[in-house]
Design an enzyme around this catalytic site. Structure first.
Site, short mmCIF file in Angstrom:
data_model
loop_
_atom_site.label_atom_id
_atom_site.label_comp_id
_atom_site.label_asym_id
_atom_site.label_seq_id
_atom_site.Cartn_x
_atom_site.Cartn_y
_atom_site.Cartn_z
N CYS A 139 -14.44 47.76 53.81
CA CYS A 139 -14.48 49.22 53.79
C CYS A 139 -15.87 49.74 53.40
O CYS A 139 -16.80 49.64 54.19
CB CYS A 139 -13.38 49.75 52.86
SG CYS A 139 -12.91 51.47 53.19
N HIS A 174 -7.72 46.55 53.61
CA HIS A 174 -7.41 46.27 52.20
C HIS A 174 -6.12 45.45 52.16
O HIS A 174 -5.51 45.17 53.19
CB HIS A 174 -7.22 47.58 51.43
CG HIS A 174 -8.42 48.49 51.48
ND1 HIS A 174 -9.58 48.22 50.78
CD2 HIS A 174 -8.64 49.65 52.15
CE1 HIS A 174 -10.45 49.20 51.00
NE2 HIS A 174 -9.91 50.07 51.83
#
EC number: 6.3.5.13
Length: 250
Positions: A92, A207
């Protein structure tokens, strides 16, 4: 190699979404094979060593992302490690920091330039489950299993010619939406792309932590850190992981 040294890079600013767990997964999967492994936490108080075996970066908000970029630019150990071919896994905000530039706090910020990628803004947040098929490009050519994770980002990452997608989206958004891709001349290549692979770097928006949800990817990183092929790494049979993956892929 007597001990596998895993660098957890800036968990004090790039640790918002539980991505610290990726380093824990690497350490545990190594130890379960009888391989000595330790995590070295590298914070804003530390210079970044260039001689660790593998590095992990996680996610964070705009201000944290800018702080991380400033620190990693000042202390160029990560850049030296990348040039030496040491595996780096980024998630990310970590993905965006490794790129050429990203948008944060209303401005364009120069990244580290380790990934041929630029990040602009999505029209709406990409959030939810994401599933991809690995592209098996370069560093990830041994991957065969689908990748899963949870995405939560406002970044649209456009890949340049030196970077390849980590996967092709089966479910979810991935790097871009159609609006962001349309600003790039290579629309077809950008659409349905997730993550990036370049040299010894693997980056993703997943994630989960990503390496807990994708054990083959974790083992690939371990194997590369030890100078081995994935097939040379002793297999681990963990029933609960197989069941959890089956649920995620259902």
């Amino acid at each position: 190699m007597t001990t596998l040294n895993i660098g957890l890079v800036l968990p004090d600013v790039l640790g918002t979404y539980g991505d610290d767990g990726n380093a824990l997964v690497l350490r545990q999967r190594a130890r379960m094979r009888g391989i000595s492994a330790e995590i070295e936490r590298i914070t804003l108080d530390d210079a970044v060593p260039s001689n660790l075996d593998i590095y992990c970066l996680g996610g964070g908000e705009d201000t944290a992302q800018i702080l991380a970029t400033e620190h990693l630019t000042k202390h160029n150990g990560l850049q030296t490690a990348a040039a030496a071919g040491r595996p780096i896994f980024a998630v990310c905000a970590g993905l965006q920091v490794l790129g050429d530039s990203f948008r944060a706090a209303g401005r364009i910020v120069d990244g580290l330039g380790l990934l041929d990628a630029t990040t602009v803004s999505l029209q709406k947040r990409a959030i939810g489950e994401v599933e991809t098929t690995p592209t098996r490009a370069g560093f990830t050519s041994e991957l065969t299993e689908r990748l899963t994770g949870f995405e939560n980002h406002m970044g649209a990452t456009l890949l340049g010619p030196d970077a390849e997608p980590l996967g092709r989206v089966v479910r979810g958004e991935g790097n871009t939406d159609i609006w962001a891709a349309s600003e790039n001349s290579d629309d077809e290549r950008q659409q349905f792309a997730e993550g990036a692979v370049q040299g010894s770097l693997i980056a993703t928006y997943m994630h989960g932590p990503a390496l807990a949800r994708n054990p083959q990817l974790a083992d690939l990183l371990l194997a590369k850190a030890m100078g081995m092929a994935l097939k040379e790494l002793a297999p681990l049979d963990i029933d609960v992981i197989d069941r959890l993956r089956a649920e995620r892929l259902a």
